[in-house]
Design a protein around this motif. Structure first.
Motif, PDB file in Angstrom:
ATOM      1  N   ARG A  70       0.846  -1.027  -0.082  1.00  0.00           N
ATOM      2  CA  ARG A  70      -0.107  -0.251   0.154  1.00  0.00           C
ATOM      3  C   ARG A  70       0.941   1.265  -0.113  1.00  0.00           C
ATOM      4  O   ARG A  70       0.599   2.227  -0.790  1.00  0.00           O
ATOM      5  CB  ARG A  70      -0.996   0.034   1.022  1.00  0.00           C
ATOM      6  CG  ARG A  70      -2.239  -0.976   1.032  1.00  0.00           C
ATOM      7  CD  ARG A  70      -2.980  -0.677   2.168  1.00  0.00           C
ATOM      8  NE  ARG A  70      -2.630  -1.130   3.562  1.00  0.00           N
ATOM      9  CZ  ARG A  70      -2.783  -2.255   3.951  1.00  0.00           C
ATOM     10  NH1 ARG A  70      -3.060  -3.527   3.441  1.00  0.00           N
ATOM     11  NH2 ARG A  70      -2.231  -2.358   5.355  1.00  0.00           N
ATOM     12  N   ARG A  71       1.801   1.134   0.641  1.00  0.00           N
ATOM     13  CA  ARG A  71       2.874   2.401   0.840  1.00  0.00           C
ATOM     14  C   ARG A  71       3.446   2.563  -0.646  1.00  0.00           C
ATOM     15  O   ARG A  71       3.476   3.777  -1.230  1.00  0.00           O
ATOM     16  CB  ARG A  71       4.022   2.149   1.817  1.00  0.00           C
ATOM     17  CG  ARG A  71       5.256   3.201   1.953  1.00  0.00           C
ATOM     18  CD  ARG A  71       6.113   2.776   2.698  1.00  0.00           C
ATOM     19  NE  ARG A  71       7.436   3.551   2.459  1.00  0.00           N
ATOM     20  CZ  ARG A  71       8.547   3.400   2.773  1.00  0.00           C
ATOM     21  NH1 ARG A  71       8.752   2.377   3.924  1.00  0.00           N
ATOM     22  NH2 ARG A  71       9.474   3.864   2.416  1.00  0.00           N
ATOM     23  N   SER A  73       2.347   1.588  -3.314  1.00  0.00           N
ATOM     24  CA  SER A  73       1.405   2.173  -4.306  1.00  0.00           C
ATOM     25  C   SER A  73       0.913   3.585  -4.209  1.00  0.00           C
ATOM     26  O   SER A  73       0.829   4.129  -5.105  1.00  0.00           O
ATOM     27  CB  SER A  73       0.112   1.257  -3.935  1.00  0.00           C
ATOM     28  OG  SER A  73      -0.973   1.576  -4.871  1.00  0.00           O
ATOM     29  N   ARG A  74       0.964   4.021  -3.018  1.00  0.00           N
ATOM     30  CA  ARG A  74       0.752   5.456  -2.690  1.00  0.00           C
ATOM     31  C   ARG A  74       1.875   6.180  -3.404  1.00  0.00           C
ATOM     32  O   ARG A  74       1.852   7.445  -3.927  1.00  0.00           O
ATOM     33  CB  ARG A  74       0.618   5.895  -1.158  1.00  0.00           C
ATOM     34  CG  ARG A  74      -0.556   5.476  -0.532  1.00  0.00           C
ATOM     35  CD  ARG A  74      -0.703   6.096   0.766  1.00  0.00           C
ATOM     36  NE  ARG A  74       0.517   5.704   1.814  1.00  0.00           N
ATOM     37  CZ  ARG A  74       0.336   4.640   2.630  1.00  0.00           C
ATOM     38  NH1 ARG A  74      -0.781   3.877   2.571  1.00  0.00           N
ATOM     39  NH2 ARG A  74       1.192   4.207   3.471  1.00  0.00           N
ATOM     40  N   GLU A  75       3.104   5.674  -3.427  1.00  0.00           N
ATOM     41  CA  GLU A  75       4.351   6.332  -4.025  1.00  0.00           C
ATOM     42  C   GLU A  75       4.118   6.258  -5.386  1.00  0.00           C
ATOM     43  O   GLU A  75       5.181   6.904  -6.111  1.00  0.00           O
ATOM     44  CB  GLU A  75       5.822   5.987  -3.123  1.00  0.00           C
ATOM     45  CG  GLU A  75       5.701   6.379  -1.891  1.00  0.00           C
ATOM     46  CD  GLU A  75       7.004   5.605  -1.101  1.00  0.00           C
ATOM     47  OE1 GLU A  75       7.644   5.218  -1.908  1.00  0.00           O
ATOM     48  OE2 GLU A  75       7.112   5.712   0.078  1.00  0.00           O
ATOM     49  N   GLY A  76       3.303   5.630  -6.030  1.00  0.00           N
ATOM     50  CA  GLY A  76       3.355   5.448  -7.598  1.00  0.00           C
ATOM     51  C   GLY A  76       4.226   4.416  -7.953  1.00  0.00           C
ATOM     52  O   GLY A  76       4.356   4.378  -9.377  1.00  0.00           O
ATOM     53  N   GLU A  79       1.386  -1.009  -8.380  1.00  0.00           N
ATOM     54  CA  GLU A  79      -0.210  -0.959  -8.520  1.00  0.00           C
ATOM     55  C   GLU A  79      -0.587  -2.424  -8.522  1.00  0.00           C
ATOM     56  O   GLU A  79      -0.099  -3.427  -8.716  1.00  0.00           O
ATOM     57  CB  GLU A  79      -0.670  -0.331  -9.638  1.00  0.00           C
ATOM     58  CG  GLU A  79      -0.502  -0.915 -10.844  1.00  0.00           C
ATOM     59  CD  GLU A  79      -0.675   0.107 -12.179  1.00  0.00           C
ATOM     60  OE1 GLU A  79      -1.151   0.952 -12.072  1.00  0.00           O
ATOM     61  OE2 GLU A  79      -0.814  -0.717 -13.441  1.00  0.00           O
ATOM     62  N   THR A  89       4.859  -0.222 -11.772  1.00  0.00           N
ATOM     63  CA  THR A  89       4.582   0.777 -12.812  1.00  0.00           C
ATOM     64  C   THR A  89       5.706   1.278 -13.488  1.00  0.00           C
ATOM     65  O   THR A  89       7.070   0.991 -13.036  1.00  0.00           O
ATOM     66  CB  THR A  89       4.095   2.041 -11.938  1.00  0.00           C
ATOM     67  OG1 THR A  89       5.134   2.618 -11.171  1.00  0.00           O
ATOM     68  CG2 THR A  89       2.881   1.638 -10.950  1.00  0.00           C
TER      69      THR A  89
END
Length: 242
Positions: A70-71, A73-76, A79, A89
């Motif tokens: 999740r962390r 993912s938040r940083e891009g 995904e 990504t």
């Protein structure tokens, strides 16, 4: 500005842009699993992280793995798809390639220059990869004459590596084929030690004595006796025609 000040500024810049050791380990693991065409789920990733040295300090429980994903993912950087697959990504692939590059250069370093036993190279490289700066990376590349693969046959990202032979996984081999080992898996320390003890390393010539899919085993003649693998293990070994 003095050269000493310039050096300090360079160090500060690299420190600011470098991900945490934990994040690097996750990106490396996802990259490695993608290389093997493995569908990366939280469970698969948790199992893979358990193969890393314990002193890396990684939590491998599903809640811990889920929290880190999740962390990231938040940083891009990653995904999660609709079918719960974790993928890199475009933003995450660059640092993933960077840590894999440093890891494989570290493997070459400890084997070729420090003469570390081959079956220990993967673990020692994990301990070194996070400390390799861009400056040191350049020095390692120069000292090793710009290697293109690690000692286990895997390509080094950012090198001049180009596939020169048609490869396939060993589980696709047929009885009677004459093959050369192209790469072997490095994530399982016990299995890797077995490969090294049997001298089943990149460049080794083998013949397929038996491919018994009904029994789930494949037998190789290595010139020094038969070596028997399950098809699950054979699927992790890449070979090419002799």
């Amino acid at each position: 500005m003095t050269s000493r000040s310039t050096s300090r500024n360079r160090k500060s810049k690299n420190t600011a842009t470098r991900l945490s050791m934990g994040a690097e380990n996750y990106l490396l693991s996802i990259f490695r699993l993608e290389e093997q065409n493995v569908r990366v789920t939280l469970t698969v990733l948790a199992d893979h992280l358990k193969t890393l040295p314990m002193d890396e300090g990684l939590g491998t429980s599903l809640p811990s793995v889920g929290g880190m994903i999740r962390r990231l993912s938040r940083e891009g950087l990653v995904e999660t798809t609709a079918n719960k697959e974790v993928v890199l990504t475009s933003k995450g692939r660059k640092p993933a390639e960077s840590i894999v590059r440093r890891h494989r250069l570290a493997e070459c370093l400890v084997v070729d220059l420090l003469e570390v036993d081959l079956h220990l190279a993967h673990i020692e490289a994990h301990r070194l990869e996070h400390a390799i700066s861009e400056y040191l990376e350049e020095k390692i590349v120069k000292a090793l004459n710009d290697p293109t693969t690690c000692p286990f046959g895997h390509p080094i990202p950012g090198s001049a590596y180009t596939p020169t032979r048609q490869t396939k996984t060993l589980d696709k081999a047929q009885q009677g084929e004459e093959l050369v080992i192209d790469s072997v898996p490095e994530d399982d320390p016990a299995l890797l030690k077995y490969f090294v003890e049997q001298n089943l390393v990149p460049g080794r010539e083998v013949d397929v004595r038996e491919a018994a899919k009904t029994r789930g085993v494949i037998t190789l003649d290595s010139g020094a006796g038969d070596i028997v693998f399950s098809y699950d293990v054979a699927a992790k070994i890449r070979v090419c025609p002799r």
